[in-house]
Design an enzyme around this catalytic site. Structure first.
Site, short mmCIF file in Angstrom:
data_model
loop_
_atom_site.label_atom_id
_atom_site.label_comp_id
_atom_site.label_asym_id
_atom_site.label_seq_id
_atom_site.Cartn_x
_atom_site.Cartn_y
_atom_site.Cartn_z
N GLU A 74 -7.33 -4.70 -12.87
CA GLU A 74 -6.58 -5.55 -11.94
C GLU A 74 -7.23 -6.92 -11.85
OE1 GLU A 74 -4.88 -3.13 -8.40
OE2 GLU A 74 -6.91 -2.39 -8.77
N ASP A 103 -9.59 5.59 -5.50
CA ASP A 103 -8.36 4.79 -5.43
C ASP A 103 -7.58 4.82 -6.74
OD1 ASP A 103 -6.60 2.99 -4.04
OD2 ASP A 103 -7.35 1.38 -5.33
N ARG A 154 6.28 0.14 14.66
CA ARG A 154 5.88 -0.26 16.01
C ARG A 154 6.57 -1.51 16.53
NH1 ARG A 154 -0.45 -0.23 15.54
NH2 ARG A 154 0.30 -1.46 13.81
N HIS A 162 -3.94 7.68 -10.75
CA HIS A 162 -3.30 7.05 -11.92
C HIS A 162 -3.99 7.42 -13.24
CE1 HIS A 162 -1.32 4.91 -8.87
NE2 HIS A 162 -2.17 3.92 -8.71
N LYS A 217 6.60 4.48 -14.45
CA LYS A 217 6.63 3.36 -15.41
C LYS A 217 7.20 3.85 -16.74
CE LYS A 217 2.70 0.81 -13.49
NZ LYS A 217 3.28 -0.48 -13.16
N ASP A 265 5.50 4.51 18.74
CA ASP A 265 4.23 4.88 18.13
C ASP A 265 4.37 6.22 17.43
OD1 ASP A 265 1.46 5.87 17.89
OD2 ASP A 265 1.03 3.99 18.96
N PHE A 266 3.80 6.34 16.23
CA PHE A 266 3.88 7.60 15.48
C PHE A 266 3.26 8.76 16.25
CE2 PHE A 266 3.50 4.88 11.39
CZ PHE A 266 4.87 4.73 11.32
N1 LIG Z 1 1.11 -1.98 -0.18
C1 LIG Z 1 1.07 -1.48 -1.40
O1 LIG Z 1 1.29 -2.17 -2.40
C2 LIG Z 1 0.75 -0.02 -1.61
C3 LIG Z 1 0.59 0.42 -2.92
C4 LIG Z 1 0.34 1.78 -3.13
C5 LIG Z 1 0.26 2.65 -2.05
N2 LIG Z 1 0.39 2.17 -0.78
C6 LIG Z 1 0.29 3.14 0.33
O2 LIG Z 1 1.47 3.02 1.12
C7 LIG Z 1 1.17 3.25 2.50
C8 LIG Z 1 1.64 2.06 3.33
O3 LIG Z 1 0.96 0.89 2.92
P1 LIG Z 1 1.32 -0.57 3.44
O4 LIG Z 1 0.53 -1.51 2.60
O5 LIG Z 1 2.80 -0.75 3.50
O6 LIG Z 1 0.73 -0.54 4.93
P2 LIG Z 1 0.96 -1.62 6.07
O7 LIG Z 1 1.47 -2.90 5.50
O8 LIG Z 1 -0.29 -1.64 6.87
O9 LIG Z 1 2.13 -0.98 6.93
C9 LIG Z 1 1.92 0.02 7.87
C10 LIG Z 1 3.21 0.33 8.61
O10 LIG Z 1 2.93 1.34 9.57
C11 LIG Z 1 3.36 0.89 10.87
N3 LIG Z 1 2.45 1.40 11.88
C12 LIG Z 1 1.09 1.30 11.90
N4 LIG Z 1 0.60 1.97 12.96
C13 LIG Z 1 1.66 2.50 13.62
C14 LIG Z 1 1.80 3.33 14.77
N5 LIG Z 1 0.74 3.76 15.49
N6 LIG Z 1 3.04 3.69 15.16
C15 LIG Z 1 4.13 3.25 14.47
N7 LIG Z 1 4.06 2.48 13.36
C16 LIG Z 1 2.84 2.12 12.95
C17 LIG Z 1 3.33 -0.60 10.79
O11 LIG Z 1 4.24 -1.06 11.76
P3 LIG Z 1 4.13 -2.48 12.48
O12 LIG Z 1 4.35 -3.50 11.42
O13 LIG Z 1 5.23 -2.41 13.43
O14 LIG Z 1 2.75 -2.53 13.07
C18 LIG Z 1 3.81 -0.85 9.35
O15 LIG Z 1 5.21 -0.73 9.31
C19 LIG Z 1 -0.33 3.51 2.55
O16 LIG Z 1 -0.55 4.89 2.46
C20 LIG Z 1 -0.86 2.84 1.28
O17 LIG Z 1 -2.06 3.42 0.83
C21 LIG Z 1 0.64 0.87 -0.55
#
Ligand SMILES: NC(=O)c1ccc[n+]([C@@H]2O[C@H](COP(=O)([O-])OP(=O)(O)OC[C@H]3O[C@@H](n4cnc5c(N)ncnc54)[C@H](OP(=O)(O)O)[C@@H]3O)[C@@H](O)[C@H]2O)c1
Length: 478
Positions: free
Chosen positions: A210, A229, A48, A234, A176, A86-87
């Site tokens: 954790e 979760d 976004r 896992h 891993k 926007d998605f």
């Molecule tokens: N973070 C981790 O360590 C981790 C670990 C395991 C799994 N996951 C999984 O990975 C996925 C992503 O996690 P995350 O932590 O990276 O999430 P996040 O930090 O909240 O990132 C979400 C992304 O989606 C974009 N976004 C949100 N709403 C949008 C919209 N309406 N249109 C376009 N773009 C939009 C955001 O863009 P903007 O920044 O431009 O708003 C951002 O780039 C999730 O399914 C999560 O469960 C994450």
């Protein structure tokens, strides 16, 4: 041995500005590029935030820290293009498809909240040319669904646009090294096979602990809890690797088939028995080295009355010839004493106690240490040097850091490369996902009456977990 490598493809990262992309995906892509495993590729970021390509590249540069390879970073950044929007809207996809070449493979990586999986897949179906979709792959992050029904729905949506061999459902634990080594250890050595069953194994214990609490993800975590979760993905993946039969070939399809059989053999826990098999916990605030750490319900206002479990200990059984009667203790939680993951396999005591005057525990154990200090350990008994016949337990250890010069610490590097190459061995299939959801959803439907036990942030978890242990069994220290 020559490194695997792949060339001529594009990767579209939905949610490129998010936490996962900056922390894991971009650094992993850079390392793959640096190690010459990927070449002639482009990364098209989609989020976004409003950026020009130049601003976007600076933002990406920020997630890379290798100073000594500055010139390489500049080359790497040239492969990045940005699409914002926007998605849920059509226009950004039209822009996106202008960049993509229909004769070149595209990998769509959904690094977004699962709420966007539906809109993104539907837009890809609608606006992408069908020949382009046939040539593409899609990678999805966890969580994959929130129940058996939602996982099935998501699988059908995916199948309306992609074939199973184009779909890659990430469980980063499978990337891993120690986890992959469970497979090699079991099927690349013969010495353990004869004792890998209910005649010799007393119990198995899988722990994924954790140290951190919510780490800013309150909204997401409160809607899932530890069962959905961590256990659904896992922990059940680890269990299936430990318990599976040997596949007839070292090939993705045959490996997945054997894992699914284990998941389908998990004994459902009856409503009457659920309190004897499961303990739920939630962390409360505590003072750690002079610093107060908040309890779960104090983390944000929305959690004040939450009954979401941040900790779970459970005893499960596998109904098959090999494992019948062997308890598998599964345990996971947040806000615990330290970050710690292992698989502990305790063997039965010798049938006759020769050294009756010794206080040593005569059970041998095998431990797959996933973190920290990943490696494999065997616990056995030795005679202590000296005039007396004193027995002491010793450890035989293999550690990655001690044995290999070159380490692959980042699971995402391996997983991304495998997806680019079309190898789904280390990804979860729809059958695996649905079988594990079947087991987990059944528990979620029955466990409302189990009370939450409190434990202090930074502790080993609730003390009530001892109640589900069988005689002479114990929890490993975290
Ligand atoms: N973070 C981790 O360590 C981790 C670990 C395991 C799994 N996951 C999984 O990975 C996925 C992503 O996690 P995350 O932590 O990276 O999430 P996040 O930090 O909240 O990132 C979400 C992304 O989606 C974009 N976004 C949100 N709403 C949008 C919209 N309406 N249109 C376009 N773009 C939009 C955001 O863009 P903007 O920044 O431009 O708003 C951002 O780039 C999730 O399914 C999560 O469960 C994450």
């Amino acid at each position: 041995m020559k490194e695997k490598s792949v060339s001529n493809f594009d990767i579209v990262i939905f949610g490129v500005t998010g936490n996962l992309s900056r922390k894991k995906l971009i650094p992993s892509l850079f390392n793959l590029f640096k190690n010459k495993c990927i070449s002639n590729f482009r990364v098209i970021g989609f989020s976004r935030k409003i950026f020009t390509d130049k601003e976007f590249r600076l933002y990406i540069k920020d997630s890379l820290w290798q100073e000594e390879t500055d010139s390489l970073i500049e080359i790497f950044l040239n492969f990045f293009i940005y699409v914002f929007g926007d998605f849920n809207e059509k226009e950004p996809y039209e822009k996106l498809f202008k960049f993509l070449d229909k004769n070149r493979e595209t990998v769509y990586y959904l690094s977004t909240s699962p709420t966007f999986y539906g809109p993104i897949i539907n837009h890809l179906k609608k606006y992408s040319l069908s020949e382009r979709l046939t040539l593409s792959k899609i990678v999805l992050e966890k969580p994959f669904g929130s129940s058996l029904e939602t996982a099935k729905k998501l699988n059908s949506l995916l199948y309306s646009a992609f074939r199973e061999d184009q779909i890659y459902r990430i469980d980063h634990y499978l990337g891993k090294e120690t986890v992959q080594n469970i497979f090699t250890f079991r099927f690349g050595n013969s010495i353990f096979e004869n004792v890998w069953n209910n005649r010799y194994v007393d119990f198995v214990q899988i722990t994924v602990a954790e140290e951190l609490g919510l780490d800013g993800r309150a909204e997401y975590y409160d809607s899932v809890g530890a069962l959905k979760d961590m256990v659904q993905n896992h922990i059940l993946q680890l269990l299936s690797l430990v318990a599976m039969e040997s596949p007839i070939k070292f090939d993705s399809e045959f490996i997945h088939d054997e894992k699914v059989k284990v998941l389908k053999s998990l004994r459902k826990i009856s409503k009457e028995d659920i309190k004897n098999c499961i303990v739920k916990g939630q962390y409360i605030g505590s003072q750690i080295q002079g610093v107060f750490k908040k309890g779960y319900r104090d983390e944000t206002e929305s959690l004040v009355n939450s009954s979401t479990e941040t900790y779970l200990a459970m005893k499960v059984f596998i109904n098959n010839w090999r494992w019948s009667g062997v308890p598998f203790y599964l345990r996971t939680g947040k806000g615990l004493a330290r970050k710690f993951s292992e698989i502990y396999i305790q063997f039965k005591k010798p049938s006759f106690t020769l050294f009756s005057n010794s206080s040593v525990d005569f059970s041998n154990a095998l431990i797959f240490r996933i973190q920290p200090r990943d490696g494999i350990e065997i616990k056995f008994n030795t005679k202590k040097p000296g005039y007396n016949y004193e027995i002491q337990t010793a450890n035989m250890e293999f550690s990655y850091h001690g044995t290999y010069k070159r380490l692959f610490d980042e699971a995402y590097e391996r997983l991304l490369l495998d997806a680019f190459l079309g190898d789904g061995t280390l990804y979860a299939t729809s059958d695996e996902i649905e079988s594990s959801w079947e087991f987990v959803s059944d528990i979620a439907n029955k466990w409302a009456d189990i009370e939450i036990c409190n434990y202090f942030y930074g502790s080993e978890g609730p003390k009530e977990i001892d109640s589900i242990l069988e005689k002479d069994h114990f929890w490993r220290k975290i």
